[in-house]
Design a protein around this motif. Structure first.
Motif, PDB file in Angstrom:
ATOM      1  N   ASP A  37       0.817  -1.029   0.109  1.00  0.00           N
ATOM      2  CA  ASP A  37       0.129   0.116   0.063  1.00  0.00           C
ATOM      3  C   ASP A  37       0.779   1.311   0.063  1.00  0.00           C
ATOM      4  N   VAL A  38       0.714   2.029  -1.045  1.00  0.00           N
ATOM      5  CA  VAL A  38       1.428   3.302  -1.052  1.00  0.00           C
ATOM      6  C   VAL A  38       0.507   4.664  -1.086  1.00  0.00           C
ATOM      7  N   VAL A  39       1.170   5.405   0.038  1.00  0.00           N
ATOM      8  CA  VAL A  39       0.446   6.555   0.456  1.00  0.00           C
ATOM      9  C   VAL A  39       1.104   7.858   0.160  1.00  0.00           C
ATOM     10  N   LEU A  40       0.576   8.772  -0.400  1.00  0.00           N
ATOM     11  CA  LEU A  40       1.353  10.220  -0.485  1.00  0.00           C
ATOM     12  C   LEU A  40       0.619  11.021   0.448  1.00  0.00           C
ATOM     13  N   CYS A  41       1.481  12.034   1.253  1.00  0.00           N
ATOM     14  CA  CYS A  41       0.929  12.933   2.028  1.00  0.00           C
ATOM     15  C   CYS A  41       1.529  14.277   2.019  1.00  0.00           C
ATOM     16  N   PRO A  42       0.927  14.922   0.846  1.00  0.00           N
ATOM     17  CA  PRO A  42       1.654  16.212   0.515  1.00  0.00           C
ATOM     18  C   PRO A  42       0.999  17.473   1.405  1.00  0.00           C
ATOM     19  N   PRO A  43       1.500  18.542   1.221  1.00  0.00           N
ATOM     20  CA  PRO A  43       0.906  19.582   2.152  1.00  0.00           C
ATOM     21  C   PRO A  43      -0.398  19.857   1.674  1.00  0.00           C
ATOM     22  N   PHE A  44      -1.329  20.506   2.511  1.00  0.00           N
ATOM     23  CA  PHE A  44      -2.671  21.116   2.177  1.00  0.00           C
ATOM     24  C   PHE A  44      -2.822  21.611   0.837  1.00  0.00           C
ATOM     25  N   THR A  45      -2.189  22.175   0.392  1.00  0.00           N
ATOM     26  CA  THR A  45      -2.234  23.199  -1.047  1.00  0.00           C
ATOM     27  C   THR A  45      -2.071  22.323  -2.099  1.00  0.00           C
ATOM     28  N   ALA A  46      -1.571  21.033  -2.048  1.00  0.00           N
ATOM     29  CA  ALA A  46      -1.415  20.248  -3.073  1.00  0.00           C
ATOM     30  C   ALA A  46      -2.039  19.029  -3.130  1.00  0.00           C
ATOM     31  N   ILE A  47      -2.999  18.829  -2.149  1.00  0.00           N
ATOM     32  CA  ILE A  47      -3.756  17.508  -1.963  1.00  0.00           C
ATOM     33  C   ILE A  47      -4.500  17.422  -3.542  1.00  0.00           C
ATOM     34  N   LYS A  48      -5.170  18.419  -3.745  1.00  0.00           N
ATOM     35  CA  LYS A  48      -5.927  18.299  -4.963  1.00  0.00           C
ATOM     36  C   LYS A  48      -5.408  17.707  -6.164  1.00  0.00           C
ATOM     37  N   SER A  49      -4.327  18.343  -6.323  1.00  0.00           N
ATOM     38  CA  SER A  49      -3.376  18.171  -7.744  1.00  0.00           C
ATOM     39  C   SER A  49      -2.728  16.901  -7.646  1.00  0.00           C
ATOM     40  N   VAL A  50      -2.354  16.495  -6.283  1.00  0.00           N
ATOM     41  CA  VAL A  50      -1.893  14.903  -6.314  1.00  0.00           C
ATOM     42  C   VAL A  50      -2.830  14.068  -6.401  1.00  0.00           C
ATOM     43  N   SER A  51      -3.976  14.100  -5.732  1.00  0.00           N
ATOM     44  CA  SER A  51      -5.138  13.309  -5.883  1.00  0.00           C
ATOM     45  C   SER A  51      -5.561  13.001  -7.382  1.00  0.00           C
ATOM     46  N   ASP A  52      -5.647  14.091  -8.108  1.00  0.00           N
ATOM     47  CA  ASP A  52      -6.131  13.965  -9.517  1.00  0.00           C
ATOM     48  C   ASP A  52      -5.078  13.120 -10.301  1.00  0.00           C
ATOM     49  N   ILE A  53      -3.770  13.506  -9.796  1.00  0.00           N
ATOM     50  CA  ILE A  53      -2.693  12.616 -10.589  1.00  0.00           C
ATOM     51  C   ILE A  53      -2.579  11.210 -10.528  1.00  0.00           C
ATOM     52  N   VAL A  54      -3.197  10.633  -9.030  1.00  0.00           N
ATOM     53  CA  VAL A  54      -3.024   9.237  -8.811  1.00  0.00           C
ATOM     54  C   VAL A  54      -4.327   8.586  -8.784  1.00  0.00           C
ATOM     55  N   SER A  55      -5.470   9.510  -9.269  1.00  0.00           N
ATOM     56  CA  SER A  55      -6.816   8.961  -9.064  1.00  0.00           C
ATOM     57  C   SER A  55      -6.933   7.564  -9.693  1.00  0.00           C
ATOM     58  N   GLU A  56      -6.425   7.267 -10.793  1.00  0.00           N
ATOM     59  CA  GLU A  56      -6.723   5.912 -11.587  1.00  0.00           C
ATOM     60  C   GLU A  56      -5.549   4.977 -11.170  1.00  0.00           C
ATOM     61  N   THR A  57      -4.595   5.091  -9.981  1.00  0.00           N
ATOM     62  CA  THR A  57      -3.767   4.159  -9.675  1.00  0.00           C
ATOM     63  C   THR A  57      -4.116   3.765  -8.320  1.00  0.00           C
ATOM     64  N   GLN A  58      -3.033   2.728  -8.027  1.00  0.00           N
ATOM     65  CA  GLN A  58      -3.159   2.119  -6.959  1.00  0.00           C
ATOM     66  C   GLN A  58      -2.550   3.024  -5.682  1.00  0.00           C
ATOM     67  N   ILE A  59      -2.258   4.174  -5.884  1.00  0.00           N
ATOM     68  CA  ILE A  59      -1.581   5.132  -4.961  1.00  0.00           C
ATOM     69  C   ILE A  59      -2.592   5.805  -4.181  1.00  0.00           C
ATOM     70  N   ALA A  60      -2.783   5.635  -3.019  1.00  0.00           N
ATOM     71  CA  ALA A  60      -3.622   6.617  -1.979  1.00  0.00           C
ATOM     72  C   ALA A  60      -2.966   7.906  -1.583  1.00  0.00           C
ATOM     73  N   VAL A  61      -3.833   8.742  -1.164  1.00  0.00           N
ATOM     74  CA  VAL A  61      -3.508  10.140  -0.820  1.00  0.00           C
ATOM     75  C   VAL A  61      -3.805  10.331   0.745  1.00  0.00           C
ATOM     76  N   GLY A  62      -2.929  10.864   1.619  1.00  0.00           N
ATOM     77  CA  GLY A  62      -3.117  11.058   3.004  1.00  0.00           C
ATOM     78  C   GLY A  62      -3.032  12.708   3.267  1.00  0.00           C
ATOM     79  N   SER A  63      -3.434  12.822   4.431  1.00  0.00           N
ATOM     80  CA  SER A  63      -3.205  14.407   4.876  1.00  0.00           C
ATOM     81  C   SER A  63      -2.275  14.326   6.157  1.00  0.00           C
TER      82      SER A  63
END
Length: 251
Positions: A37-63
């Motif tokens: 399980d892979v999780v990326l936790c960017p700063p708040f300002t970049a969450i949407k951009s990162v979430s859009d990039i990994v949306s169709e992958t196995q990578i999850a987003v964290g806060s």
């Protein structure tokens, strides 16, 4: 067998443009990773951009943090609904930097953990001792209090939905790292504490990460330990190739 989880905590690094570049680099390396399980936790300002990039992958987003409140007059805070709107799945809570710089208490962190679970977010609860604690022989005492208080009133069946990150404070951003044996000893102690709190089944199910200067060079030995189920990665997460190297060590 517990599935490894590697989370990258970018802390207060990366503008939106830089975050997009880093997320795309991680995506190239790990988009199809299913073994870990892979999780990326960017700063708040970049969450949407990162979430859009990994949306169709196995990578999850964290806060990197979350309020214990639902909404209201809490300047500078961010709540669960704001995070879920951006498809965040994990929240880092109780990081040593939050405890030290912003005086977050175990009671406060526990409220955040409870709120995250209530709202179907997966908390990554951070625990760990300072160098002074370790040198005085207080490691287990400090870690036990943080685990017991941070997870107070959490039901046994919720432990599959949360992660505990053991981060020796003296090894964060210092280049120092606990030996694999030192890390395993504390991870095993944390698992034994959970067993005492809520039973063997939950203790065997909960994933416990190591969060102290894990790098591609030391990741294989650390991740080979029986009670180390992944890593909460700081500095090495700011480079896509290094982060991917750690993830691949857990496969």
């Amino acid at each position: 067998m517990r599935k490894k989880i590697i989370a990258g905590n970018w802390k207060m690094n990366k503008t939106v443009e830089e975050a997009i570049e880093l997320a795309n680099g991680v995506k190239r390396e790990l988009a199809d990773c299913t073994e870990v399980d892979v999780v990326l936790c960017p700063p708040f300002t970049a969450i949407k951009s990162v979430s859009d990039i990994v949306s169709e992958t196995q990578i999850a987003v964290g806060s990197q943090n979350m309020s214990s409140e639902d909404e209201g007059a809490y300047t500078g805070e961010i709540c669960h609904s704001m995070l879920k709107e951006l498809f965040v799945r994990y929240v880092i809570l109780g990081h040593s930097e939050r405890r030290e710089y912003y005086k977050e208490t175990d009671e406060w962190i526990n409220k955040k953990v409870i709120k995250a679970l209530e709202k179907n977010l997966r908390p990554i609860l951070c625990v760990g001792e300072t160098l002074e604690d370790r040198e005085s022989g207080s490691t287990e005492k400090v870690v036990e209090v943080q685990v017991r208080e941070g997870l107070k009133n959490v039901a046994a069946d919720a432990y599959t939905e949360l992660v505990i990150a053991y981060e020796p404070v003296w090894a964060i951003g210092t280049g120092k790292v606990a030996t694999a044996e030192q890390a395993q000893e504390v991870h095993a102690f944390i698992r034994a504490t959970v067993k005492d709190m809520v039973g063997e089944e939950a203790a065997n199910a909960v994933r416990i990460q190591y969060g102290g200067s894990m790098k591609p060079g030391n990741a294989p030995e650390l991740l080979a330990q029986p009670d180390i189920d992944g890593g909460l990665i700081g500095g090495a997460a700011l480079d896509a190739e290094s982060f991917a190297g750690i993830v691949k060590a857990g496969m």
